[in-house]
Design an enzyme around this catalytic site. Structure first.
Site, PDB file in Angstrom:
ATOM      1  N   ASP A  89     -11.624  13.921  -3.466  1.00 63.58           N
ATOM      2  CA  ASP A  89     -10.249  13.687  -3.023  1.00 63.58           C
ATOM      3  C   ASP A  89     -10.100  13.983  -1.531  1.00 63.58           C
ATOM      4  O   ASP A  89     -10.805  14.837  -0.994  1.00 63.58           O
ATOM      5  CB  ASP A  89      -9.325  14.604  -3.846  1.00 63.58           C
ATOM      6  CG  ASP A  89      -7.882  14.135  -3.807  1.00 63.58           C
ATOM      7  OD1 ASP A  89      -7.604  13.056  -3.251  1.00 63.58           O
ATOM      8  OD2 ASP A  89      -7.030  14.864  -4.341  1.00 63.58           O
ATOM      9  N   SER A  99      -9.991   5.484 -10.249  1.00 59.20           N
ATOM     10  CA  SER A  99      -9.348   5.769 -11.540  1.00 59.20           C
ATOM     11  C   SER A  99      -8.575   4.558 -12.044  1.00 59.20           C
ATOM     12  O   SER A  99      -8.278   3.634 -11.281  1.00 59.20           O
ATOM     13  CB  SER A  99      -8.391   6.956 -11.389  1.00 59.20           C
ATOM     14  OG  SER A  99      -7.264   6.565 -10.637  1.00 59.20           O
ATOM     15  N   ASN A 137      -5.696   4.142  -9.923  1.00 61.74           N
ATOM     16  CA  ASN A 137      -5.919   3.643  -8.552  1.00 61.74           C
ATOM     17  C   ASN A 137      -5.654   2.135  -8.430  1.00 61.74           C
ATOM     18  O   ASN A 137      -5.457   1.630  -7.324  1.00 61.74           O
ATOM     19  CB  ASN A 137      -7.339   3.943  -8.063  1.00 61.74           C
ATOM     20  CG  ASN A 137      -7.569   5.396  -7.716  1.00 61.74           C
ATOM     21  OD1 ASN A 137      -8.694   5.899  -7.767  1.00 61.74           O
ATOM     22  ND2 ASN A 137      -6.506   6.124  -7.359  1.00 61.74           N
TER      23      ASN A 137
HETATM   24  C1  FPP Z   1      -9.481   9.959  -3.079  1.00 64.76           C
HETATM   25  O1  FPP Z   1      -8.993  10.035  -1.770  1.00 64.76           O
HETATM   26  C2  FPP Z   1     -10.588   9.031  -3.157  1.00 64.76           C
HETATM   27  C3  FPP Z   1     -10.551   7.852  -3.833  1.00 64.76           C
HETATM   28  C4  FPP Z   1      -9.393   7.354  -4.574  1.00 64.76           C
HETATM   29  C5  FPP Z   1     -11.717   6.981  -3.855  1.00 64.76           C
HETATM   30  C6  FPP Z   1     -13.041   7.644  -3.762  1.00 64.76           C
HETATM   31  C7  FPP Z   1     -13.946   6.688  -3.159  1.00 64.76           C
HETATM   32  C8  FPP Z   1     -14.979   6.935  -2.328  1.00 64.76           C
HETATM   33  C9  FPP Z   1     -15.420   8.283  -1.989  1.00 64.76           C
HETATM   34  C10 FPP Z   1     -15.706   5.819  -1.700  1.00 64.76           C
HETATM   35  C11 FPP Z   1     -16.244   4.785  -2.637  1.00 64.76           C
HETATM   36  C12 FPP Z   1     -17.198   5.340  -3.604  1.00 64.76           C
HETATM   37  C13 FPP Z   1     -18.446   4.866  -3.854  1.00 64.76           C
HETATM   38  C14 FPP Z   1     -19.234   5.445  -4.968  1.00 64.76           C
HETATM   39  C15 FPP Z   1     -19.063   3.799  -3.065  1.00 64.76           C
HETATM   40  P1  FPP Z   1      -7.489   9.631  -1.525  1.00 64.76           P
HETATM   41  O2  FPP Z   1      -7.493   8.249  -0.988  1.00 64.76           O
HETATM   42  O3  FPP Z   1      -6.680   9.823  -2.756  1.00 64.76           O
HETATM   43  O4  FPP Z   1      -7.107  10.671  -0.432  1.00 64.76           O
HETATM   44  P2  FPP Z   1      -5.667  11.296  -0.166  1.00 64.76           P
HETATM   45  O5  FPP Z   1      -5.327  12.099  -1.388  1.00 64.76           O
HETATM   46  O6  FPP Z   1      -5.910  12.137   1.037  1.00 64.76           O
HETATM   47  O7  FPP Z   1      -4.727  10.163   0.091  1.00 64.76           O
END
Ligand code: FPP
Length: 243
Positions: free
Chosen positions: A14, A59, A62
């Site tokens: 996150d 998720s 998402n």
């Molecule tokens: C949460 O950060 C992260 C995600 C929803 C996506 C996770 C994805 C990656 C790390 C990259 C893609 C993965 C692979 C395996 C290639 P957020 O966007 O919710 O952050 P925030 O809470 O600060 O807004």
């Protein structure tokens, strides 16, 4: 007596958006840096001898993000698979995918299935990418299949409890020993609900793009000092030398 080494580590990655925002950059830059963190942590986990690593990459919820961000995440995933599959194989990692995969773009599904297929005999570590994943959805999908099997006489109602985990996505993947969540949030957020029942939780303020090998090691060290009781008493678990 302390815990042994964790077999299965789960990570709720996150804080990508906030990482970018703090630098005055669009959110997608945070996801790009997040992919770099995925690369280093996957390599490091394999080196440390972790047998299963589950990453919450996308998720079921998402899908409700702005379309632009969803497509950027899909592009990053395609890119990751394309660039990383050789490294994954070289490192002896087998790739698994958990989630409602049929919701992903067809091309991504194909790349994922190919990567799962060609890495399937690797034994060093299993990398479980949770995509279009929801913990409740996983339990509901299991319940639906159980209902069908009971109806068709394949499963007895009395056996549901002992057989339940056979109906989860990738049933060979064990319970999570250690669950790490970055970015200061202290929630499970629908991640692997069935398998986190007795997980030790490690929360850190670090945003995912800033998560490095040293903090992964710290989380393991902390895990190893925790006393897990699985609902029993301390004496039952530790005085008899069993975990
Ligand atoms: C949460 O950060 C992260 C995600 C929803 C996506 C996770 C994805 C990656 C790390 C990259 C893609 C993965 C692979 C395996 C290639 P957020 O966007 O919710 O952050 P925030 O809470 O600060 O807004």
């Amino acid at each position: 007596m302390d815990n042994g080494f964790p077999v299965h580590i789960g990570i709720i990655m996150d804080g990508n958006g906030r990482w970018a925002k703090r630098r005055g950059l669009p959110r997608v830059f945070g996801h790009k840096e997040g992919v770099k963190a995925v690369r280093r942590i996957v390599a490091h986990a394999a080196e440390r001898g972790i047998k299963y690593l589950s990453l919450f990459a996308f998720s079921t919820e998402n899908w409700n993000r702005p379309e632009e961000e969803v497509s950027a995440l899909m592009r990053l995933l395609n890119d990751y698979l394309q660039k990383e599959i050789n490294t994954i194989i070289e490192k002896g990692i087998s790739l698994k995918v958990s989630g409602r995969i049929s919701m992903l773009p067809k091309a991504t599904q194909k790349k994922l299935m190919d990567a799962v297929e060609i890495s399937r005999d690797n034994k060093r570590m299993t990398l479980n990418l949770c995509l279009s994943y929801g913990g409740r959805a996983e339990i509901i999908d299991a319940a639906a299949q159980i209902a069908k099997d009971v109806k068709n006489g394949i499963l007895n109602i009395e056996d549901i409890e002992s057989k339940f985990s056979d109906y989860l996505y990738n049933p060979d993947i064990p319970n999570i020993d250690l669950l790490i969540r970055t970015s200061g949030e202290q929630r499970i957020s629908n991640f692997m609900l069935y398998r986190v029942a007795y997980s030790e939780l490690y929360f850190t303020q670090t945003l995912w793009p800033g998560f490095y090998e040293d903090e992964f090691d710290l989380a393991i060290d902390e895990y190893m000092t925790r006393r897990r009781r699985f609902g029993k008493t301390d004496e039952q678990i530790y005085d008899k030398g069993q975990i």
